[in-house]
Design a protein around this motif. Structure first.
Motif, PDB file in Angstrom:
ATOM      1  N   ASP A 151      37.310  14.436  -4.867  1.00  9.45           N
ATOM      2  CA  ASP A 151      38.079  13.480  -4.065  1.00  9.45           C
ATOM      3  C   ASP A 151      37.299  12.997  -2.850  1.00  9.45           C
ATOM      4  O   ASP A 151      37.606  11.947  -2.295  1.00  9.45           O
ATOM      5  CB  ASP A 151      39.372  14.135  -3.552  1.00  9.45           C
ATOM      6  N   ALA A 152      36.346  13.814  -2.401  1.00 14.02           N
ATOM      7  CA  ALA A 152      35.611  13.468  -1.175  1.00 14.02           C
ATOM      8  C   ALA A 152      34.111  13.613  -1.443  1.00 14.02           C
ATOM      9  O   ALA A 152      33.617  13.041  -2.409  1.00 14.02           O
ATOM     10  CB  ALA A 152      36.097  14.333  -0.024  1.00 14.02           C
ATOM     11  N   ASN A 153      33.407  14.399  -0.625  1.00 13.81           N
ATOM     12  CA  ASN A 153      31.946  14.448  -0.781  1.00 13.81           C
ATOM     13  C   ASN A 153      31.426  15.769  -1.341  1.00 13.81           C
ATOM     14  O   ASN A 153      30.232  16.029  -1.278  1.00 13.81           O
ATOM     15  CB  ASN A 153      31.261  14.152   0.561  1.00 13.81           C
ATOM     16  N   GLY A 154      32.331  16.587  -1.879  1.00 17.21           N
ATOM     17  CA  GLY A 154      31.913  17.863  -2.464  1.00 17.21           C
ATOM     18  C   GLY A 154      32.121  17.869  -3.971  1.00 17.21           C
ATOM     19  O   GLY A 154      33.114  17.332  -4.471  1.00 17.21           O
ATOM     20  N   VAL A 155      31.156  18.460  -4.670  1.00 15.51           N
ATOM     21  CA  VAL A 155      31.231  18.542  -6.134  1.00 15.51           C
ATOM     22  C   VAL A 155      31.113  20.021  -6.495  1.00 15.51           C
ATOM     23  O   VAL A 155      30.079  20.645  -6.241  1.00 15.51           O
ATOM     24  CB  VAL A 155      30.097  17.718  -6.786  1.00 15.51           C
ATOM     25  N   PHE A 156      32.186  20.561  -7.039  1.00  8.92           N
ATOM     26  CA  PHE A 156      32.234  21.987  -7.395  1.00  8.92           C
ATOM     27  C   PHE A 156      32.196  22.083  -8.916  1.00  8.92           C
ATOM     28  O   PHE A 156      33.054  21.509  -9.590  1.00  8.92           O
ATOM     29  CB  PHE A 156      33.503  22.635  -6.832  1.00  8.92           C
ATOM     30  N   VAL A 157      31.195  22.787  -9.396  1.00  8.25           N
ATOM     31  CA  VAL A 157      30.899  22.706 -10.824  1.00  8.25           C
ATOM     32  C   VAL A 157      30.658  24.086 -11.422  1.00  8.25           C
ATOM     33  O   VAL A 157      29.931  24.902 -10.841  1.00  8.25           O
ATOM     34  CB  VAL A 157      29.609  21.870 -11.041  1.00  8.25           C
ATOM     35  N   GLN A 158      31.269  24.302 -12.578  1.00  3.21           N
ATOM     36  CA  GLN A 158      30.947  25.516 -13.328  1.00  3.21           C
ATOM     37  C   GLN A 158      29.709  25.205 -14.164  1.00  3.21           C
ATOM     38  O   GLN A 158      29.699  24.245 -14.943  1.00  3.21           O
ATOM     39  CB  GLN A 158      32.115  25.884 -14.222  1.00  3.21           C
ATOM     40  N   VAL A 159      28.663  26.004 -13.948  1.00  2.00           N
ATOM     41  CA  VAL A 159      27.409  25.776 -14.687  1.00  2.00           C
ATOM     42  C   VAL A 159      27.008  27.084 -15.357  1.00  2.00           C
ATOM     43  O   VAL A 159      27.401  28.166 -14.903  1.00  2.00           O
ATOM     44  CB  VAL A 159      26.270  25.315 -13.737  1.00  2.00           C
ATOM     45  N   PRO A 160      26.236  27.019 -16.426  1.00  2.00           N
ATOM     46  CA  PRO A 160      25.764  28.270 -17.033  1.00  2.00           C
ATOM     47  C   PRO A 160      25.027  29.100 -15.979  1.00  2.00           C
ATOM     48  O   PRO A 160      24.189  28.551 -15.233  1.00  2.00           O
ATOM     49  CB  PRO A 160      24.822  27.795 -18.137  1.00  2.00           C
ATOM     50  N   ARG A 161      25.340  30.370 -15.921  1.00  2.00           N
ATOM     51  CA  ARG A 161      24.783  31.234 -14.877  1.00  2.00           C
ATOM     52  C   ARG A 161      23.249  31.178 -14.855  1.00  2.00           C
ATOM     53  O   ARG A 161      22.627  31.144 -13.790  1.00  2.00           O
ATOM     54  CB  ARG A 161      25.265  32.671 -15.125  1.00  2.00           C
TER      55      ARG A 161
END
Ligand SMILES: Cc1ncc(COP(=O)(O)O)c(C=O)c1O
Length: 351
Positions: free
Chosen positions: A290-300
């Motif tokens: 929604d703003a300026n942060g991108v929270f992502v699940q990535v392969p460890r």
């Protein structure tokens, strides 16, 4: 020790430098003598600029940093037997080193939330033991806008929190370290977002939006805590003697909508990154962008190799969720190069 990297990373929006117009304003303010501690024309003009956005009733107090601004705003309103209801991962709760507890001597009631957002039901569930001296007395709610996970409360969600705060006589505090990003996401009207929804006090973050440093505590209307704030700010060591240099930065940021322009740009870069990620198999957005942060699940297994070239933080180790922040100076090339690097690391792992 890490050396400065000419390439912009995605660790935090406070890893960015200072916007050139702000730096120029500091230099311009460096002429002659003016009174210290805020009794100067720069502070008067910067205060007026914030009032133009929020309303003539606003009480404005400039401070050095976000932690201090949060803590003095709440400490001015709370007695030690009282408490602040906040989301579990509120910066106030997990990233301010216990500053609130030490300085205000009061309690934080941190509650688990979804999408980083406190709801009226979360607040209602904490409204028990009122009048019981064995029980800490909730006296405030505190939320972050935008939230710690990059989501933004809709105006209706803020209004509902304002209603529940009013119903129970709670101070409504907003940690606005990224208030500009939220405002840019919601159309730029601070009055609609913060005054009409019943917020009593918010912090106006500058540091993450192009200032060298500086935040403001803004009471949206006269409030008993606002009358105490000058004293609490001084005791809290947030009163700048050379205040003109904080104020001059805000003046530059607020002139001609630079604050919104910077924030909208950072938000746009986050959306661009999210759009790239949608095409990369094996990664998944953990929260809406929604703003300026991108929270992502990535392969460890991809995290450490990616961190070699660009610094960033792991948000949730267990869930393998990382946090990528965009700032006012993030470029499209920065985003595109980073997305290509992510693709290179992740693709072989997700076959
Ligand atoms: C949501 C939020 N609030 C407050 C702060 C505190 O700012 P500072 O580091 O200036 O004390 C930060 C900084 O990361 C933040 O992200």
């Amino acid at each position: 020790m890490q050396t400065a990297d000419a390439r912009r990373a995605f660790a935090s929006d406070n890893n960015a430098g200072v916007h050139p117009a702000v730096l120029a304003a500091i230099a311009d303010a460096n002429a002659g003598h003016v009174a210290g501690y805020g009794d100067d024309p720069y502070t008067e003009r910067a205060t007026a600029a914030i009032r133009r956005l929020v309303g003539d009733d606003a009480q404005v107090f400039f401070a050095f940093n976000g932690t201090g601004a949060n803590v003095i705003a709440l400490a001015a309103a709370l007695r030690p037997h009282q408490a602040v209801i906040c989301p579990q991962f509120a910066h106030l709760n997990v990233d301010e080193g216990g500053a609130f507890e030490r300085f205000a001597g009061a309690k934080l009631i941190d509650v688990p939330v979804h999408h980083g957002k406190l709801t009226p039901d979360d607040v209602e569930r904490q409204m028990h033991g009122i009048g019981d001296p064995h029980h800490v007395q909730p006296a405030a709610i505190s939320i972050s806008q935008s939230t710690e996970v990059g989501t933004v409360y809709a105006i209706s969600e803020l209004g509902a929190l304002g209603d529940v705060a009013r119903k129970h006589g709670l101070l409504f505090h907003v940690d606005g370290a990224r208030i500009a990003n939220a405002a840019a996401a919601l159309g730029g009207d601070l009055r609609a977002m913060l005054v009409e929804t019943g917020v009593d006090v918010f912090t106006f973050g500058g540091t993450k939006n192009g200032l060298l440093f500086g935040e403001a505590v803004v009471f949206t209307r006269p409030h008993p805590a606002a009358a105490l704030l000058p004293f609490v700010r001084k005791q809290g060591m947030q009163l700048a003697s050379k205040m003109r240099f904080v104020a001059a930065q805000f003046e530059a940021l607020l002139a001609d909508g630079l604050w919104l322009e910077n924030a909208a740009h950072a938000n746009r870069m986050a959306r661009r990154l999210a759009a790239h990620l949608a095409r990369i198999r094996g990664v998944r957005l953990a929260y809406s962008v929604d703003a300026n942060g991108v929270f992502v699940q990535v392969p460890r297994a991809a995290i450490a190799p990616l961190q070699v070239s660009r610094r960033f933080y792991v948000w949730d180790d267990e869930a393998s969720v990382v946090r990528w922040m965009c700032s006012f100076d993030t470029t499209e090339d920065d985003v595109d190069d980073f997305a290509a690097a992510i693709d290179r690391e992740v693709r072989p792992l997700s076959r």
